[in-house]
Scaffold this motif. Structure first.
Motif, short mmCIF file in Angstrom:
data_model
loop_
_atom_site.label_atom_id
_atom_site.label_comp_id
_atom_site.label_asym_id
_atom_site.label_seq_id
_atom_site.Cartn_x
_atom_site.Cartn_y
_atom_site.Cartn_z
N ILE A 96 81.15 78.17 -6.43
CA ILE A 96 80.13 78.93 -6.92
C ILE A 96 79.58 78.30 -8.56
CG2 ILE A 96 79.69 81.34 -7.82
CD1 ILE A 96 81.58 82.18 -5.76
N LEU A 97 80.83 78.11 -9.28
CA LEU A 97 80.29 77.60 -10.50
C LEU A 97 79.44 76.29 -10.43
CD1 LEU A 97 81.38 77.74 -13.62
CD2 LEU A 97 83.25 76.10 -13.14
N GLU A 98 79.87 75.16 -9.77
CA GLU A 98 79.12 74.10 -9.73
C GLU A 98 77.67 74.34 -8.99
OE1 GLU A 98 79.95 71.28 -10.85
OE2 GLU A 98 81.89 72.27 -11.52
N ARG A 99 77.24 75.56 -8.52
CA ARG A 99 76.25 75.64 -7.41
C ARG A 99 75.28 76.55 -8.57
NH1 ARG A 99 77.21 76.60 -1.11
NH2 ARG A 99 78.22 74.66 -0.82
N THR A 100 75.95 76.91 -9.69
CA THR A 100 74.92 77.97 -10.46
C THR A 100 74.74 77.25 -11.72
OG1 THR A 100 76.40 79.88 -9.65
CG2 THR A 100 75.22 80.20 -11.51
N GLU A 101 73.59 76.83 -11.82
CA GLU A 101 72.84 76.16 -13.05
C GLU A 101 73.23 76.88 -14.43
OE1 GLU A 101 69.00 74.34 -14.86
OE2 GLU A 101 68.85 74.86 -12.70
N GLY A 102 73.74 76.13 -15.15
CA GLY A 102 73.91 76.86 -16.84
C GLY A 102 75.54 77.86 -16.63
N CYS A 103 75.96 77.89 -15.79
CA CYS A 103 77.20 78.73 -15.59
C CYS A 103 78.34 77.72 -16.20
CB CYS A 103 77.76 79.08 -14.27
SG CYS A 103 79.07 80.14 -14.20
N ILE A 104 78.91 78.55 -17.31
CA ILE A 104 80.19 77.71 -17.92
C ILE A 104 81.56 78.24 -17.47
CG2 ILE A 104 78.95 77.01 -19.50
CD1 ILE A 104 80.39 78.92 -21.55
N GLY A 105 81.57 79.28 -16.66
CA GLY A 105 83.00 79.92 -16.20
C GLY A 105 82.61 81.11 -15.47
N ILE A 106 83.69 81.34 -14.83
CA ILE A 106 83.77 82.44 -13.68
C ILE A 106 84.93 83.30 -13.89
CG2 ILE A 106 83.63 83.41 -11.33
CD1 ILE A 106 81.85 81.24 -10.64
N PHE A 107 85.02 84.58 -13.99
CA PHE A 107 86.31 85.41 -14.45
C PHE A 107 86.37 86.38 -12.98
CE2 PHE A 107 86.09 83.92 -18.42
CZ PHE A 107 87.05 84.18 -19.15
N ILE A 108 87.51 86.47 -12.30
CA ILE A 108 87.69 87.73 -11.61
C ILE A 108 88.66 88.64 -12.51
CG2 ILE A 108 88.43 88.61 -9.15
CD1 ILE A 108 86.05 86.69 -9.23
N ASN A 109 88.39 89.70 -12.59
CA ASN A 109 89.13 90.61 -13.37
C ASN A 109 89.18 92.16 -12.87
OD1 ASN A 109 86.82 90.40 -15.27
ND2 ASN A 109 87.96 92.16 -16.39
N GLY A 110 89.85 92.89 -13.08
CA GLY A 110 90.17 94.41 -12.91
C GLY A 110 89.50 95.00 -13.86
N LEU A 111 89.42 96.54 -13.87
CA LEU A 111 89.04 97.32 -15.02
C LEU A 111 90.05 97.40 -16.00
CD1 LEU A 111 87.19 100.22 -13.19
CD2 LEU A 111 86.24 98.47 -14.45
N ASP A 112 91.19 96.81 -15.99
CA ASP A 112 92.02 96.73 -17.08
C ASP A 112 92.00 95.71 -18.04
OD1 ASP A 112 92.62 94.14 -15.54
OD2 ASP A 112 94.67 94.96 -15.30
N GLY A 113 90.66 94.83 -17.60
CA GLY A 113 90.14 93.88 -18.66
C GLY A 113 90.93 92.35 -18.50
#
Length: 84
Positions: free
Chosen positions: A9-26
């Motif tokens: 997903i990161l490589e296919r999304t132009e301009g994206c520098i990072g992806i986080f998966i996180n919960g509502l605890d932050g």
């Protein structure tokens, strides 16, 4: 979630520098960066802090009868955060 999927997903999304998966605890359960972790900004802290904004938007949507929150975008001088 599989890290390889996030990297794709990161490589296919132009301009994206990072992806986080996180919960509502932050806290991030998974994260990937383009070209390694950026040193100039601590995006982990930003994501954790923005979690409280997401929680507030979810609460206000319920209170006024708008339904569930599907996404929230926060833009600033350093970039754009899209929270789904």
């Amino acid at each position: 979630m599989n890290v390889e999927i996030l990297e794709t997903i990161l490589e296919r999304t132009e301009g994206c520098i990072g992806i986080f998966i996180n919960g509502l605890d932050g806290f991030a359960t998974e994260k990937v960066w383009r070209g390694g972790t950026p040193s100039r900004l601590d995006f982990t802290v930003a994501v954790a802090e923005y979690t409280s904004v997401v929680e507030l938007a979810m609460e206000k949507n319920r209170e006024i009868g708008l339904g569930g929150l599907s996404k929230l975008t926060i833009s600033n001088d350093s970039g754009t955060f899209l929270m789904l």
